[in-house]
Design a protein around this motif. Structure first.
Motif, PDB file in Angstrom:
ATOM      1  N   LYS A  30       0.834  -1.215   0.000  1.00 41.66           N
ATOM      2  CA  LYS A  30       0.000   0.000   0.000  1.00 41.66           C
ATOM      3  C   LYS A  30       0.858   1.251   0.000  1.00 41.66           C
ATOM      4  CE  LYS A  30      -4.052  -2.125   2.144  1.00 41.66           C
ATOM      5  NZ  LYS A  30      -4.912  -2.203   3.361  1.00 41.66           N
ATOM      6  N   GLY A  31       1.983   1.177   0.719  1.00 37.09           N
ATOM      7  CA  GLY A  31       2.860   2.343   0.794  1.00 37.09           C
ATOM      8  C   GLY A  31       3.380   2.772  -0.561  1.00 37.09           C
ATOM      9  N   LEU A  32       3.672   1.808  -1.428  1.00 36.53           N
ATOM     10  CA  LEU A  32       4.185   2.117  -2.773  1.00 36.53           C
ATOM     11  C   LEU A  32       3.082   2.091  -3.825  1.00 36.53           C
ATOM     12  CD1 LEU A  32       7.520   0.042  -2.789  1.00 36.53           C
ATOM     13  CD2 LEU A  32       7.212   2.481  -2.307  1.00 36.53           C
ATOM     14  N   GLU A  33       1.847   1.820  -3.374  1.00 31.85           N
ATOM     15  CA  GLU A  33       0.698   1.746  -4.284  1.00 31.85           C
ATOM     16  C   GLU A  33       0.951   0.754  -5.415  1.00 31.85           C
ATOM     17  OE1 GLU A  33      -0.132   5.755  -5.492  1.00 31.85           O
ATOM     18  OE2 GLU A  33      -0.989   6.300  -3.553  1.00 31.85           O
ATOM     19  N   LEU A  34       1.419  -0.432  -5.038  1.00 33.36           N
ATOM     20  CA  LEU A  34       1.718  -1.458  -6.029  1.00 33.36           C
ATOM     21  C   LEU A  34       0.436  -2.057  -6.592  1.00 33.36           C
ATOM     22  CD1 LEU A  34       4.636  -3.314  -4.203  1.00 33.36           C
ATOM     23  CD2 LEU A  34       4.805  -1.520  -5.947  1.00 33.36           C
ATOM     24  N   LYS A  35       0.527  -2.503  -7.848  1.00 30.20           N
ATOM     25  CA  LYS A  35      -0.608  -3.149  -8.516  1.00 30.20           C
ATOM     26  C   LYS A  35      -0.150  -4.475  -9.104  1.00 30.20           C
ATOM     27  CE  LYS A  35      -2.734   1.296  -9.694  1.00 30.20           C
ATOM     28  NZ  LYS A  35      -3.117   2.208 -10.796  1.00 30.20           N
ATOM     29  N   ASN A  36      -1.084  -5.422  -9.144  1.00 24.99           N
ATOM     30  CA  ASN A  36      -0.779  -6.763  -9.613  1.00 24.99           C
ATOM     31  C   ASN A  36      -0.146  -6.748 -11.008  1.00 24.99           C
ATOM     32  OD1 ASN A  36      -0.889  -9.647  -9.432  1.00 24.99           O
ATOM     33  ND2 ASN A  36      -2.637  -9.608 -10.819  1.00 24.99           N
ATOM     34  N   LYS A  37       1.022  -7.402 -11.130  1.00 24.35           N
ATOM     35  CA  LYS A  37       1.763  -7.543 -12.389  1.00 24.35           C
ATOM     36  C   LYS A  37       2.232  -6.208 -12.962  1.00 24.35           C
ATOM     37  CE  LYS A  37       1.069 -11.940 -12.108  1.00 24.35           C
ATOM     38  NZ  LYS A  37       2.162 -12.814 -11.610  1.00 24.35           N
ATOM     39  N   GLU A  38       2.330  -5.194 -12.101  1.00 23.48           N
ATOM     40  CA  GLU A  38       2.783  -3.877 -12.581  1.00 23.48           C
ATOM     41  C   GLU A  38       3.994  -3.386 -11.779  1.00 23.48           C
ATOM     42  OE1 GLU A  38      -0.259  -0.954 -13.158  1.00 23.48           O
ATOM     43  OE2 GLU A  38      -1.665  -2.392 -14.036  1.00 23.48           O
ATOM     44  N   TYR A  39       4.830  -4.304 -11.337  1.00 23.56           N
ATOM     45  CA  TYR A  39       6.083  -3.946 -10.657  1.00 23.56           C
ATOM     46  C   TYR A  39       7.050  -5.111 -10.825  1.00 23.56           C
ATOM     47  CZ  TYR A  39       4.362  -7.017  -6.978  1.00 23.56           C
ATOM     48  OH  TYR A  39       3.901  -8.114  -6.290  1.00 23.56           O
ATOM     49  N   ILE A  40       8.310  -4.866 -10.524  1.00 19.99           N
ATOM     50  CA  ILE A  40       9.353  -5.884 -10.663  1.00 19.99           C
ATOM     51  C   ILE A  40      10.087  -6.018  -9.336  1.00 19.99           C
ATOM     52  CG2 ILE A  40      11.574  -6.393 -11.796  1.00 19.99           C
ATOM     53  CD1 ILE A  40      10.267  -4.915 -14.288  1.00 19.99           C
ATOM     54  N   VAL A  41      10.349  -7.246  -8.941  1.00 17.59           N
ATOM     55  CA  VAL A  41      11.093  -7.525  -7.710  1.00 17.59           C
ATOM     56  C   VAL A  41      12.562  -7.771  -8.064  1.00 17.59           C
ATOM     57  CG1 VAL A  41      11.405  -9.143  -5.793  1.00 17.59           C
ATOM     58  CG2 VAL A  41       9.100  -8.452  -6.473  1.00 17.59           C
ATOM     59  N   ILE A  42      13.465  -7.191  -7.278  1.00 20.75           N
ATOM     60  CA  ILE A  42      14.898  -7.413  -7.446  1.00 20.75           C
ATOM     61  C   ILE A  42      15.456  -8.034  -6.167  1.00 20.75           C
ATOM     62  CG2 ILE A  42      17.151  -6.324  -7.852  1.00 20.75           C
ATOM     63  CD1 ILE A  42      15.667  -3.959  -9.122  1.00 20.75           C
ATOM     64  N   THR A  43      16.284  -9.052  -6.312  1.00 17.63           N
ATOM     65  CA  THR A  43      17.091  -9.527  -5.177  1.00 17.63           C
ATOM     66  C   THR A  43      18.496  -9.800  -5.700  1.00 17.63           C
ATOM     67  OG1 THR A  43      16.951 -11.970  -5.263  1.00 17.63           O
ATOM     68  CG2 THR A  43      15.033 -10.805  -4.405  1.00 17.63           C
ATOM     69  N   LEU A  44      19.477  -9.190  -5.081  1.00 21.76           N
ATOM     70  CA  LEU A  44      20.885  -9.413  -5.436  1.00 21.76           C
ATOM     71  C   LEU A  44      21.691  -9.549  -4.150  1.00 21.76           C
ATOM     72  CD1 LEU A  44      21.354  -6.705  -8.243  1.00 21.76           C
ATOM     73  CD2 LEU A  44      21.027  -9.160  -8.572  1.00 21.76           C
TER      74      LEU A  44
END
Length: 363
Positions: free
Chosen positions: A194-208
């Motif tokens: 909610k804080g970033l106002e994310l939407k389903n399939k409209e963002y990318i996750v990064i882990t490095l």
């Protein structure tokens, strides 16, 4: 049958949780089987509280050896010294190790020196990259293992090529996927959604997290800059280790769509992955989870010990050259990413197969 189960880091507990449940069910049905859970303390993780074990539905470890810290050699030695004391005080018929962390190798050595048989869950996987500590752990562990529980036909082949007899290899599937499928209905929306106002399939996750990607200023900057430039403004959610976060700040990366957040718990992190448009990672385990969840995955490594996530699943091995990133994102945004499938026996029943096999063994 008394089984001592070893876990050294948080992902290990995801792998052993379903095995513990299967042992508990077998014991309740009258089978002569029991377990002792040892946490070597290889990795200190502030999120591994009582809630963590409650989420997985497993008891807290019978013992924590608190053997973390130091160099690879110091850590290996501490684990071996402390586990030897524990195993002498609490004899077992089999020591069961999982994965490829230092604890896996160290405890396998101790068990064999004390003439206790070793079962390795996730045996036979290979990257071919001896610069990775995990690869050395895999090679040493499998060279002294008695019973090999494998996740794929590729792992079976690797073991056979090293001279292991067929009757000691048991193709059972992937316990990490047992946990994933069981916990999927309980995935929890993190506060950051909610804080970033994310939407389903409209963002990318990064882990490095691998040193080759995050320990060199220029490499890390070029990787992140290229991901940002290729992302078409989609939110990039990066649960990041504090050490890596500090390095990112030092190299001056400041993009409006790049969001560095604290590491998340299992249920929260996988909620993000399940609903992401794609994942960019250098983690082996995440490539397995994205394969089962059908999420496009880009792996920033030059090799992988989990080739089935590429040949069957949704993963693509991009390498560590940032120039490979833009074409992969073009493929993603043009809806040309492969659909992928689920590898054989990644069905949530792996732990049952392991325990049934253990019950047949003469130890």
């Amino acid at each position: 049958m008394k089984i001592t189960i070893i876990a050294g880091a948080r992902p290990n507990f995801m792998k052993i949780a379903p095995i513990i449940h299967a042992i508990q069910r077998a014991k309740a049905s009258g089978e002569s089987i029991d377990f002792r859970l040892i946490h070597t303390g290889q990795h200190y993780d502030k999120k591994m509280s009582g809630d963590f074990f409650e989420q997985l539905g497993i008891p807290e470890p019978h013992a924590n050896l608190e053997a973390g810290g130091g160099t690879q050699a110091e850590q290996t030695a501490n684990i071996m010294i402390r586990f030897e004391q524990d195993l002498l005080a609490n004899p077992a018929n089999i020591v069961l190790v999982v994965g490829d962390v230092t604890s896996t190798m160290a405890c396998a050595i101790v068990a064999q020196k004390l003439h206790v048989k070793v079962a390795h869950v996730e045996a036979g996987i290979r990257s071919g990259d001896w610069s990775m500590p995990e690869e050395i752990n895999r090679l040493v562990t499998d060279s002294i293992t008695n019973y090999f529980f494998t996740t794929s036909a590729v792992a079976n082949r690797n073991l056979k090529l090293s001279g292991i007899e067929d009757e000691r290899i048991f193709f059972v599937g992937n316990t990490m996927i047992d946990t994933l499928l069981k916990q999927m209905p309980r995935f929890t929306q993190p506060e950051v959604w909610k804080g970033l106002e994310l939407k389903n399939k409209e963002y990318i996750v990064i882990t490095l997290h691998r040193p080759a990607n995050v320990d060199q200023d220029t490499q890390l900057k070029e990787l992140i800059d290229t991901i940002v430039e290729s992302s078409k403004g989609l939110p990039l959610v990066f649960p990041v280790h504090p050490r890596t976060a500090k390095m990112l700040q030092n190299i001056g990366i400041d993009a409006p769509n790049l969001h560095l957040i604290e590491p998340l718990g299992y249920l929260e992190f996988n909620y993000l992955v399940q609903n992401a448009k794609a994942v960019v990672t250098d983690s082996g385990g995440i490539t397995e989870e994205t394969t089962v969840m059908g999420v496009p995955c880009m792996t920033l490594r030059d090799n992988t010990e989990r080739p089935e996530t590429i040949s069957i699943g949704t993963n693509e091995l991009l390498g560590t050259n940032p120039k490979s990133i833009p074409p992969a994102f073009e493929k993603l945004f043009s809806n040309q990413w492969k659909k992928g499938g689920i590898p054989e026996l990644w069905d949530g029943k792996t732990a049952e197969r392991i325990v049934q096999q253990l019950l047949k063994m003469e130890v």
